[in-house]
Design an enzyme around this catalytic site. Structure first.
Site, PDB file in Angstrom:
ATOM      1  N   GLU A   1      -6.721   4.996   7.637  1.00 59.29           N
ATOM      2  CA  GLU A   1      -6.664   6.383   7.226  1.00 59.29           C
ATOM      3  C   GLU A   1      -7.609   7.019   6.585  1.00 59.29           C
ATOM      4  O   GLU A   1      -8.008   8.323   6.809  1.00 59.29           O
ATOM      5  CB  GLU A   1      -5.259   6.705   6.246  1.00 59.29           C
ATOM      6  CG  GLU A   1      -4.034   6.292   7.245  1.00 59.29           C
ATOM      7  CD  GLU A   1      -2.761   5.709   6.585  1.00 59.29           C
ATOM      8  OE1 GLU A   1      -2.967   5.692   5.463  1.00 59.29           O
ATOM      9  OE2 GLU A   1      -1.780   5.095   7.103  1.00 59.29           O
TER      10      GLU A   1
ATOM     11  N   GLY B   1       2.438   2.318  10.622  1.00 60.10           N
ATOM     12  CA  GLY B   1       3.323   3.402  10.657  1.00 60.10           C
ATOM     13  C   GLY B   1       4.034   3.723  11.877  1.00 60.10           C
ATOM     14  O   GLY B   1       4.676   4.547  12.037  1.00 60.10           O
TER      15      GLY B   1
ATOM     16  N   HIS C   1      -9.418   1.722   4.305  1.00 59.30           N
ATOM     17  CA  HIS C   1      -8.299   1.635   5.407  1.00 59.30           C
ATOM     18  C   HIS C   1      -8.538   2.803   6.573  1.00 59.30           C
ATOM     19  O   HIS C   1      -9.357   3.761   6.268  1.00 59.30           O
ATOM     20  CB  HIS C   1      -7.038   2.155   4.308  1.00 59.30           C
ATOM     21  CG  HIS C   1      -5.865   2.135   5.004  1.00 59.30           C
ATOM     22  ND1 HIS C   1      -5.461   3.003   5.871  1.00 59.30           N
ATOM     23  CD2 HIS C   1      -4.886   1.362   4.862  1.00 59.30           C
ATOM     24  CE1 HIS C   1      -4.211   2.821   6.357  1.00 59.30           C
ATOM     25  NE2 HIS C   1      -3.706   1.631   5.735  1.00 59.30           N
TER      26      HIS C   1
ATOM     27  N   ASN D   1       0.950  -1.013  -0.066  1.00 57.09           N
ATOM     28  CA  ASN D   1      -0.087  -0.216   0.081  1.00 57.09           C
ATOM     29  C   ASN D   1       1.090   1.183   0.011  1.00 57.09           C
ATOM     30  O   ASN D   1       1.425   1.503   0.930  1.00 57.09           O
ATOM     31  CB  ASN D   1      -0.865   0.125   1.194  1.00 57.09           C
ATOM     32  CG  ASN D   1      -1.488   1.017   1.486  1.00 57.09           C
ATOM     33  OD1 ASN D   1      -1.881   1.973   0.654  1.00 57.09           O
ATOM     34  ND2 ASN D   1      -2.328   1.547   2.783  1.00 57.09           N
ATOM     35  N   TRP D   2       0.957   1.831  -1.166  1.00 52.33           N
ATOM     36  CA  TRP D   2       2.259   3.049  -1.362  1.00 52.33           C
ATOM     37  C   TRP D   2       1.556   4.229  -0.620  1.00 52.33           C
ATOM     38  O   TRP D   2       2.110   5.156  -0.464  1.00 52.33           O
ATOM     39  CB  TRP D   2       2.228   3.295  -2.733  1.00 52.33           C
ATOM     40  CG  TRP D   2       3.086   2.025  -3.508  1.00 52.33           C
ATOM     41  CD1 TRP D   2       3.333   0.768  -3.051  1.00 52.33           C
ATOM     42  CD2 TRP D   2       3.733   2.100  -4.614  1.00 52.33           C
ATOM     43  NE1 TRP D   2       4.288   0.004  -3.899  1.00 52.33           N
ATOM     44  CE2 TRP D   2       4.363   0.900  -4.806  1.00 52.33           C
ATOM     45  CE3 TRP D   2       3.846   3.067  -5.741  1.00 52.33           C
ATOM     46  CZ2 TRP D   2       5.112   0.511  -6.104  1.00 52.33           C
ATOM     47  CZ3 TRP D   2       4.660   2.752  -6.828  1.00 52.33           C
ATOM     48  CH2 TRP D   2       5.311   1.550  -6.939  1.00 52.33           C
ATOM     49  N   LYS D   3       0.290   4.346  -0.556  1.00 52.64           N
ATOM     50  CA  LYS D   3      -0.448   5.393   0.238  1.00 52.64           C
ATOM     51  C   LYS D   3      -0.147   6.894  -0.868  1.00 52.64           C
ATOM     52  O   LYS D   3      -0.179   6.467  -2.156  1.00 52.64           O
ATOM     53  CB  LYS D   3      -0.016   5.836   1.753  1.00 52.64           C
ATOM     54  CG  LYS D   3      -0.119   4.565   2.570  1.00 52.64           C
ATOM     55  CD  LYS D   3       0.190   4.575   3.900  1.00 52.64           C
ATOM     56  CE  LYS D   3      -0.151   3.365   4.583  1.00 52.64           C
ATOM     57  NZ  LYS D   3       0.028   3.330   5.972  1.00 52.64           N
TER      58      LYS D   3
ATOM     59  N   SER E   1       3.263  -2.137  10.221  1.00 47.66           N
ATOM     60  CA  SER E   1       4.597  -2.331  10.413  1.00 47.66           C
ATOM     61  C   SER E   1       5.290  -3.665  10.108  1.00 47.66           C
ATOM     62  O   SER E   1       6.173  -4.263  10.686  1.00 47.66           O
ATOM     63  CB  SER E   1       4.930  -1.762  12.032  1.00 47.66           C
ATOM     64  OG  SER E   1       4.516  -0.623  12.234  1.00 47.66           O
TER      65      SER E   1
ATOM     66  N   GLU F   1      -5.838  -4.573  10.223  1.00 47.28           N
ATOM     67  CA  GLU F   1      -4.628  -3.604  10.777  1.00 47.28           C
ATOM     68  C   GLU F   1      -5.082  -2.947  12.170  1.00 47.28           C
ATOM     69  O   GLU F   1      -5.740  -1.697  12.003  1.00 47.28           O
ATOM     70  CB  GLU F   1      -4.504  -2.611   9.424  1.00 47.28           C
ATOM     71  CG  GLU F   1      -4.301  -3.274   8.262  1.00 47.28           C
ATOM     72  CD  GLU F   1      -3.686  -2.248   7.141  1.00 47.28           C
ATOM     73  OE1 GLU F   1      -2.461  -2.555   6.693  1.00 47.28           O
ATOM     74  OE2 GLU F   1      -4.005  -1.123   6.846  1.00 47.28           O
TER      75      GLU F   1
HETATM   76  P1  PGA Z   1       2.866   0.463   7.521  1.00 47.33           P
HETATM   77  O1  PGA Z   1       1.400   0.704   7.005  1.00 47.33           O
HETATM   78  O2  PGA Z   1       3.225  -0.943   7.077  1.00 47.33           O
HETATM   79  O3  PGA Z   1       3.669   1.479   7.240  1.00 47.33           O
HETATM   80  O4  PGA Z   1       2.548   0.172   9.007  1.00 47.33           O
HETATM   81  C1  PGA Z   1       0.252  -0.576   6.680  1.00 47.33           C
HETATM   82  C2  PGA Z   1      -1.034  -0.257   6.056  1.00 47.33           C
HETATM   83  O5  PGA Z   1      -1.357   1.188   6.585  1.00 47.33           O
HETATM   84  O6  PGA Z   1      -1.533  -0.730   5.224  1.00 47.33           O
END
Ligand code: PGA
Length: 247
Positions: free
Chosen positions: A95, A171, A93, A9-11, A211, A165
């Site tokens: 976010e 993150g 997600h 997931n490159w965001k 993470s 998640e």
């Molecule tokens: P992360 O993000 O691996 O940087 O913790 C995972 C995600 O949000 O899908």
């Protein structure tokens, strides 16, 4: 047997040029029997799709609207993703739930739209740190699962991937322990069994995200109920992502 699935997931990262560079680094290092997906920003989808021709690397988007067209300024529809040849779309997600008002209701609408257009949704669920500290994580995740799959038919469940998640692990460098992750993922599987049946819950693939990095991927993938990973930060570095898919 559930085929493992590792998705990056490159965001909101990488220009088109950078995206082409990354996929060219990874596309020749794929592992047989591990499904690998890159969920890139909308702007890079079309160019990345061209680079993936003739490889088994799959393409994903990170969000979409549930309507096919209309007055929804700034949104992208399932038809637009389908036209590019997108295979997967991340839905719900944390976010998006946190910063863009995504709710269980919109998640449900988006899952239905993705299924209708043959795009596989990667449906994200997970609790906050406060909820876990209050021992509410099962209740919260169960409610997210039940609402996400409202009115989704049993036969459609084969075309869905779930990603657990925990928000406190995204993150932050703080991964859930392998036991915490596996316990929650088997609980999600049981929730799906209660709503549908054992055949469906045995087949559905459930990823862990938060993470995930080369140093912890093996122990995560060794768990009985975990079928893959949704990876943010480490998916942006080709060498790390290659290590992840070769767990
Ligand atoms: P992360 O993000 O691996 O940087 O913790 C995972 C995600 O949000 O899908």
């Amino acid at each position: 047997m559930r085929t493992p699935i590792i998705a990056g997931n490159w965001k909101m990262n990488k220009t088109i040029e950078e995206a082409i560079h990354i996929v060219n680094e990874i596309k020749n290092s794929l592992i047989e029997d591990v499904e690998t997906v890159v969920c890139v920003p909308f702007t890079s989808l079309k160019e990345v799709k061209k680079e993936l021709a003739g490889t088994k690397l799959k393409l994903g988007a990170q969000n979409m609207h549930w309507e096919e067209s209309g007055a929804f300024t700034g949104e992208i529809s399932p038809l637009m993703l389908k036209e590019i040849g997108v295979d997967y779309v991340i839905i719900g997600h944390s976010e998006r739930r946190q910063y863009f008002n995504e709710t269980d209701e919109t998640v449900n609408k988006k899952i239905k739209a993705a299924l209708k257009h043959n795009i596989i949704p990667i449906v994200c669920v997970g609790e906050t740190l406060e909820q876990r500290e209050a021992n509410m994580e099962n209740e919260i995740v169960k409610a997210q699962i039940v609402k996400a799959f409202e009115d989704i038919e049993a036969e459609e469940m084969a075309n869905i991937v779930v990603a657990y998640e925990p928000i406190w692990a995204i993150g932050t460098g703080k991964t859930a322990t392998k036991e915490e992750a596996n316990d929650m993922i088997s609980f999600i599987r049981k929730t799906i069994m209660d709503k549908y049946d054992k055949e469906i819950s045995d087949k559905i693939r459930i990823q862990y995200g938060g993470s995930v990095k080369p140093s912890n991927i093996s122990e995560i993938m060794e768990q009985s109920d975990i079928d893959g990973a949704l990876v943010g930060g480490a998916s942006l570095k080709p060498d790390e992502f290659i290590k992840l898919i070769s767990f």
